[in-house]
Design a protein around this motif. Structure first.
Motif, short mmCIF file in Angstrom:
data_model
loop_
_atom_site.label_atom_id
_atom_site.label_comp_id
_atom_site.label_asym_id
_atom_site.label_seq_id
_atom_site.Cartn_x
_atom_site.Cartn_y
_atom_site.Cartn_z
N UNK A 10 43.33 123.13 43.71
CA UNK A 10 42.85 122.97 42.34
C UNK A 10 43.93 123.30 41.30
N UNK A 11 45.13 123.63 41.76
CA UNK A 11 46.26 123.96 40.90
C UNK A 11 45.94 125.12 39.96
N UNK A 12 45.16 126.07 40.48
CA UNK A 12 44.86 127.27 39.71
C UNK A 12 46.17 127.97 39.34
N UNK A 13 46.35 128.26 38.08
CA UNK A 13 47.54 128.91 37.53
C UNK A 13 48.79 128.03 37.63
N UNK A 14 48.62 126.77 38.02
CA UNK A 14 49.76 125.85 38.11
C UNK A 14 49.48 124.53 37.38
N UNK A 15 48.49 124.56 36.47
CA UNK A 15 48.14 123.32 35.77
C UNK A 15 49.32 122.79 34.95
N UNK A 16 50.07 123.69 34.32
CA UNK A 16 51.17 123.25 33.47
C UNK A 16 52.26 122.56 34.29
N UNK A 17 52.57 123.12 35.46
CA UNK A 17 53.56 122.48 36.33
C UNK A 17 53.08 121.12 36.81
N UNK A 18 51.80 121.04 37.14
CA UNK A 18 51.23 119.76 37.56
C UNK A 18 51.38 118.72 36.47
N UNK A 19 51.00 119.07 35.26
CA UNK A 19 51.06 118.11 34.16
C UNK A 19 52.49 117.73 33.84
N UNK A 20 53.42 118.65 33.98
CA UNK A 20 54.83 118.33 33.77
C UNK A 20 55.31 117.30 34.80
N UNK A 21 54.90 117.49 36.06
CA UNK A 21 55.28 116.54 37.12
C UNK A 21 54.69 115.16 36.83
N UNK A 22 53.41 115.14 36.49
CA UNK A 22 52.73 113.87 36.23
C UNK A 22 53.34 113.17 35.02
N UNK A 23 53.59 113.92 33.96
CA UNK A 23 54.16 113.32 32.75
C UNK A 23 55.58 112.82 32.99
N UNK A 24 56.34 113.57 33.77
CA UNK A 24 57.70 113.15 34.07
C UNK A 24 57.72 111.84 34.84
N UNK A 25 56.81 111.72 35.80
CA UNK A 25 56.73 110.47 36.57
C UNK A 25 56.31 109.31 35.67
N UNK A 26 55.28 109.52 34.86
CA UNK A 26 54.80 108.46 33.98
C UNK A 26 55.88 108.03 32.98
N UNK A 27 56.55 109.00 32.39
CA UNK A 27 57.61 108.67 31.43
C UNK A 27 58.71 107.85 32.08
N UNK A 28 59.08 108.21 33.28
CA UNK A 28 60.13 107.46 33.99
C UNK A 28 59.69 106.03 34.27
N UNK A 29 58.46 105.89 34.73
CA UNK A 29 57.96 104.56 35.04
C UNK A 29 57.85 103.68 33.80
N UNK A 30 57.49 104.28 32.69
CA UNK A 30 57.34 103.50 31.46
C UNK A 30 58.67 102.99 30.93
N UNK A 31 59.75 103.57 31.40
CA UNK A 31 61.08 103.10 31.01
C UNK A 31 61.56 101.94 31.88
N UNK A 32 60.83 101.70 32.98
CA UNK A 32 61.20 100.64 33.90
C UNK A 32 60.41 99.37 33.60
N UNK A 33 60.88 98.21 34.07
CA UNK A 33 60.10 96.99 33.88
C UNK A 33 58.74 97.14 34.55
N UNK A 34 57.66 96.76 33.89
CA UNK A 34 56.32 96.94 34.48
C UNK A 34 56.10 96.03 35.67
N UNK A 35 55.32 96.55 36.64
CA UNK A 35 54.92 95.75 37.78
C UNK A 35 53.69 94.94 37.42
N UNK A 36 53.39 93.97 38.22
CA UNK A 36 52.12 93.26 38.09
C UNK A 36 52.17 92.15 37.06
N UNK A 37 50.99 91.74 36.63
CA UNK A 37 50.84 90.58 35.76
C UNK A 37 49.88 90.90 34.63
N UNK A 38 49.92 90.05 33.62
CA UNK A 38 48.94 90.14 32.55
C UNK A 38 47.55 89.86 33.11
N UNK A 39 46.54 90.37 32.42
CA UNK A 39 45.18 90.09 32.83
C UNK A 39 44.91 88.60 32.69
#
Length: 221
Positions: free
Chosen positions: A191-220
């Motif tokens: 449940x990431x008790x006492x580690x929520x901030x580290x979890x969110x930093x990891x998740x945000x770092x991954x998302x930020x990196x991916x958003x700098x890359x060309x998107x996968x997939x197709x338009x709806x």
């Protein structure tokens, strides 16, 4: 952060929705932990992930699976909850017809449902799965995984050892150009008790990196 109520496969579904300023913003959906063990859309990690995507310009939704909060119906072993998620994504797309792509994030049971959903929906180009319990849920449906994403686990997870989920993800085939990353946070439990901030930093770092890359997939369609 308005409350929304929309028709689901087994009655109404309760959610929270935040629209981005841009009409052509991407969309994201956040899925909560197990309904039978107190999981709701107001779970702290689900709540924080919701706002993480909103801060990055996504139109974002979180909702209660059937039988939770004001959502009608009863727990359905994951299959009904997958139908709930598909209906919620349909509703989110209807409100954002110009969205170029979608992401899904899930915590524990929500990770299991979210990864099933992305197998069915090519518009989902990225995922963040937290505490995906490979000993409780069968992830063999990822054959092959069509989207890139990250699976984040705690080193002290007593519900599912990280080594087990790591092995499952390492053996999972992906479509060409797609990659599943695996990240462990030292000292964190399921449940990431006492580690929520580290979890969110990891998740945000991954998302930020991916958003700098060309998107996968197709338009709806």
């Amino acid at each position: 952060m308005p409350e929304i109520i929309f028709p689901g496969p087994d009655g109404r579904i309760e959610g929270r929705y935040q629209k981005a300023r841009a009409d052509n913003a991407p969309i994201a959906m956040i899925l909560h932990p197990h309904p039978q063990f107190g999981g709701t859309m107001n779970d702290k990690i689900t709540y924080e992930m919701y706002h993480m995507f909103a801060r990055r310009g996504f139109s974002v939704m979180r909702f209660n699976f059937r039988g939770v909060g004001k959502s009608e119906g009863e727990y359905d072993q994951g299959q009904g909850e997958l139908s709930d998620a598909a209906t919620a994504l349909d509703y989110l797309q209807q409100m954002n017809p110009a969205a170029p792509f979608a992401w899904v994030a899930g915590f524990s049971f929500g990770a299991y449902v979210g990864m099933q959903l992305l197998m069915r929906r090519p518009e989902i180009v990225g995922f963040i799965s937290i505490s995906a319990a490979a000993n409780l849920f069968d992830f063999s449906f990822l054959a092959p995984c069509p989207s890139s994403g990250v699976v984040i686990h705690g080193s002290e997870d007593k519900i599912c050892p990280p080594s087990l989920t790591r092995d499952v993800m390492a053996k999972t085939r992906t479509q060409k150009g797609r990659r599943i990353e695996f990240d462990v946070i030292d000292g964190a439990d399921h449940f990431f008790s006492k580690h929520e901030e580290q979890l969110l930093d990891k998740a945000a770092g991954y998302l930020d990196r991916r958003l700098q890359e060309p998107p996968e997939g197709h338009l709806f369609d």
